[in-house]
Design a protein around this motif. Sequence first.
Motif, PDB file in Angstrom:
ATOM      1  N   ASN A 188       0.807  -1.234   0.000  1.00  0.00           N
ATOM      2  CA  ASN A 188       0.000   0.000   0.000  1.00  0.00           C
ATOM      3  C   ASN A 188       0.835   1.277   0.000  1.00  0.00           C
ATOM      4  N   LEU A 189       1.989   1.249  -0.640  1.00  0.00           N
ATOM      5  CA  LEU A 189       2.867   2.430  -0.654  1.00  0.00           C
ATOM      6  C   LEU A 189       2.765   3.134  -1.996  1.00  0.00           C
ATOM      7  N   TYR A 190       1.642   3.780  -2.233  1.00  0.00           N
ATOM      8  CA  TYR A 190       1.387   4.391  -3.529  1.00  0.00           C
ATOM      9  C   TYR A 190       1.299   5.912  -3.413  1.00  0.00           C
ATOM     10  N   LEU A 191       2.056   6.587  -4.262  1.00  0.00           N
ATOM     11  CA  LEU A 191       2.026   8.039  -4.343  1.00  0.00           C
ATOM     12  C   LEU A 191       1.444   8.472  -5.676  1.00  0.00           C
ATOM     13  N   SER A 192       0.732   9.571  -5.672  1.00  0.00           N
ATOM     14  CA  SER A 192       0.269  10.130  -6.937  1.00  0.00           C
ATOM     15  C   SER A 192       1.438  10.800  -7.644  1.00  0.00           C
ATOM     16  N   ASP A 193       1.305  10.992  -8.948  1.00  0.00           N
ATOM     17  CA  ASP A 193       2.437  11.484  -9.739  1.00  0.00           C
ATOM     18  C   ASP A 193       2.687  12.983  -9.597  1.00  0.00           C
ATOM     19  N   ASP A 194       1.876  13.683  -8.779  1.00  0.00           N
ATOM     20  CA  ASP A 194       2.085  15.124  -8.609  1.00  0.00           C
ATOM     21  C   ASP A 194       2.791  15.465  -7.295  1.00  0.00           C
ATOM     22  N   VAL A 195       3.284  14.445  -6.582  1.00  0.00           N
ATOM     23  CA  VAL A 195       3.939  14.656  -5.297  1.00  0.00           C
ATOM     24  C   VAL A 195       5.455  14.555  -5.476  1.00  0.00           C
ATOM     25  N   PRO A 196       6.215  15.602  -5.143  1.00  0.00           N
ATOM     26  CA  PRO A 196       7.683  15.534  -5.247  1.00  0.00           C
ATOM     27  C   PRO A 196       8.236  14.477  -4.294  1.00  0.00           C
ATOM     28  N   THR A 197       9.061  13.585  -4.808  1.00  0.00           N
ATOM     29  CA  THR A 197       9.566  12.475  -4.006  1.00  0.00           C
ATOM     30  C   THR A 197      10.990  12.714  -3.535  1.00  0.00           C
ATOM     31  N   VAL A 198      11.342  12.075  -2.424  1.00  0.00           N
ATOM     32  CA  VAL A 198      12.678  12.208  -1.883  1.00  0.00           C
ATOM     33  C   VAL A 198      13.722  11.591  -2.808  1.00  0.00           C
ATOM     34  N   TRP A 199      13.310  10.617  -3.607  1.00  0.00           N
ATOM     35  CA  TRP A 199      14.256   9.925  -4.483  1.00  0.00           C
ATOM     36  C   TRP A 199      14.340  10.516  -5.891  1.00  0.00           C
ATOM     37  N   ALA A 200      13.662  11.626  -6.135  1.00  0.00           N
ATOM     38  CA  ALA A 200      13.585  12.173  -7.496  1.00  0.00           C
ATOM     39  C   ALA A 200      14.960  12.455  -8.095  1.00  0.00           C
TER      40      ALA A 200
END
Length: 284
Positions: free
Chosen positions: A261-273
């Motif tokens: 259940n570790l799902y992020l939407s594509d509009d959230v800046p990620t730490v791994w970007a």
Amino acid sequence: MKIDLHSHTLCSDGVLSPADLVARAVERDVNALAITDHDTVAGLAAAQQAIDELQLPLTLINGVEISTSWQQQEIHIVGLNINPHCPTLLSRLAIQQQRRFERAEEMARRLAKNQIPDVLPAVLALANGAAVTRTHFARHLVDIGQASSMNNVFKKYLGRGKIGYVPNNWVDFAEAIQWIQDANGVAVLAHPLKYKLNGKWLRRLVEQFAEAGGDAIEVISPQQTPVQKRELCALAQLHGLTASVGSDFHQVTTWNDLGKNLYLSDDVPTVWASWPQIPASPQV
């Protein structure tokens, strides 16, 4: 792409060896996994060795989870993409390990005072050289029949105000952020909802974490509601923090597993970007 940036091995209070943990991650179709044991990096080399020898399709992110103190609360900060060979970090973690042992001694003394003797030797044997945590105490107390479950141990013996509770003596959380960054890592506020803070105090925690130089916040963990996820994403955005995801895996349960259940939407800046070893695309 499935990413899990918070997990534990038996080098702290997890139940799987580093090799078994990375194998489990592959079984669960996890593509990138951070091992973040409590105040130790002892499991990282063995995990990477298993990945290399078995040619597992898994990217290992070097990590650690540092126990810290904030407003008399125990707050955990995950360090990701750290240099696990950094001498300064290793010496600082050694101090944390000594603090853990001193706290364990006092917990055992308080339990003995309440007719539960000989706890420390059993707990140390259970830890088997790993970082000693309250989870080891809980497992032992269940084993000797003092409680029916680990949950009940914390309610009866180890939770705040109970007979075996010892206030933490951890490093200040702003200092821990610096430890992580000195090791070339990024500092992540771990599982912010687990501290059971009300809305006012949660906002204050996130604000002060950002003011202290923190980099990211775990906005996705198993068992969160959609509303909770949106609120944490909004807090991250408000304070200029990137988003991390993590199961805080210790062992397989009905409610938790690696990558669950570790799902992020594509509009959230990620730490791994900006990490070259992980594609910037969201999990799917």
